[in-house]
Design a protein around this motif. Structure first.
Motif, PDB file in Angstrom:
ATOM      1  N   VAL A  57       1.089  10.291  -1.663  1.00 30.08           N
ATOM      2  CA  VAL A  57       1.663   9.144  -0.944  1.00 30.08           C
ATOM      3  C   VAL A  57       0.501   8.335  -0.394  1.00 30.08           C
ATOM      4  CG1 VAL A  57       3.135   8.422   0.960  1.00 30.08           C
ATOM      5  CG2 VAL A  57       3.694  10.501  -0.326  1.00 30.08           C
ATOM      6  N   ARG A  58       0.442   7.066  -0.725  1.00 32.56           N
ATOM      7  CA  ARG A  58      -0.749   6.279  -0.383  1.00 32.56           C
ATOM      8  C   ARG A  58      -0.575   5.452   0.890  1.00 32.56           C
ATOM      9  NH1 ARG A  58      -3.319   3.287  -5.352  1.00 32.56           N
ATOM     10  NH2 ARG A  58      -4.924   3.063  -3.757  1.00 32.56           N
ATOM     11  N   SER A  59       0.676   5.367   1.405  1.00 34.89           N
ATOM     12  CA  SER A  59       0.868   4.652   2.666  1.00 34.89           C
ATOM     13  C   SER A  59       2.060   5.263   3.380  1.00 34.89           C
ATOM     14  CB  SER A  59       1.098   3.162   2.410  1.00 34.89           C
ATOM     15  OG  SER A  59       2.307   2.958   1.698  1.00 34.89           O
ATOM     16  N   ARG A  60       2.198   4.962   4.655  1.00 33.05           N
ATOM     17  CA  ARG A  60       3.239   5.592   5.475  1.00 33.05           C
ATOM     18  C   ARG A  60       4.624   5.397   4.888  1.00 33.05           C
ATOM     19  NH1 ARG A  60       3.759   7.402  10.651  1.00 33.05           N
ATOM     20  NH2 ARG A  60       1.580   6.901  11.092  1.00 33.05           N
ATOM     21  N   TRP A  61       4.883   4.225   4.343  1.00 33.39           N
ATOM     22  CA  TRP A  61       6.220   3.919   3.834  1.00 33.39           C
ATOM     23  C   TRP A  61       6.301   3.974   2.312  1.00 33.39           C
ATOM     24  CZ3 TRP A  61       8.676   4.478   8.037  1.00 33.39           C
ATOM     25  CH2 TRP A  61       8.152   4.000   9.226  1.00 33.39           C
ATOM     26  N   GLY A  62       5.279   4.502   1.698  1.00 30.01           N
ATOM     27  CA  GLY A  62       5.246   4.535   0.245  1.00 30.01           C
ATOM     28  C   GLY A  62       5.911   5.768  -0.342  1.00 30.01           C
ATOM     29  N   ASN A  63       6.157   5.714  -1.632  1.00 29.44           N
ATOM     30  CA  ASN A  63       6.680   6.859  -2.365  1.00 29.44           C
ATOM     31  C   ASN A  63       5.513   7.659  -2.934  1.00 29.44           C
ATOM     32  OD1 ASN A  63       9.422   6.116  -2.019  1.00 29.44           O
ATOM     33  ND2 ASN A  63       9.199   4.606  -3.649  1.00 29.44           N
TER      34      ASN A  63
END
Length: 121
Positions: free
Chosen positions: A100-106
């Motif tokens: 997961v590359r960002s807090r809200w990413g998949n």
């Protein structure tokens, strides 16, 4: 960018042991599952072992009882301890991580370049 780099492959005699390591680096917020697949020419890539972030593990039938997967979350590394190796374990072993590359990413799957393991009879 996410990179997975494997190490530890090589030549070993049947009955011997080998440990593979895989280090993840780059733009990483979190890593869900990490694990190992292997592949021989002309064959499909097959699951060897995988582990989730909370420590659950899953093994391919051919390696149960002989291989152990573990991970160090702080170091973003996954390991594969292989023992009682057989010639049929010969393959290129690939590390995989669901990153997961960002807090809200998949989470997306990333693969290493592979490390060869050869087991001689």
């Amino acid at each position: 960018q996410v990179q997975l780099v494997e190490s530890g492959g090589g030549l070993v005699q049947a009955g011997g042991s080998l440990t593979l390591s895989c280090a993840a680096s780059g733009s990483i917020f979190a890593i869900n599952a990490m694990g190992w697949y292997r592949q021989n020419p002309g064959k499909q890539r097959e699951l060897v072992a995988a582990t989730t972030g909370d420590g659950r593990t899953n093994y391919g039938d051919d390696v149960k009882g002989r291989f152990t997967v573990s991970r160090d979350n702080a170091k973003k590394m996954v390991y594969l301890q292989m023992s009682s190796l057989k010639p049929e374990d010969t393959a290129v072993y690939y590390c995989i991580a669901a990153v997961v590359r960002s807090r809200w990413g998949n989470a997306n799957d990333y693969w290493g370049q592979g490390t060869p393991v050869t087991v001689s009879s």
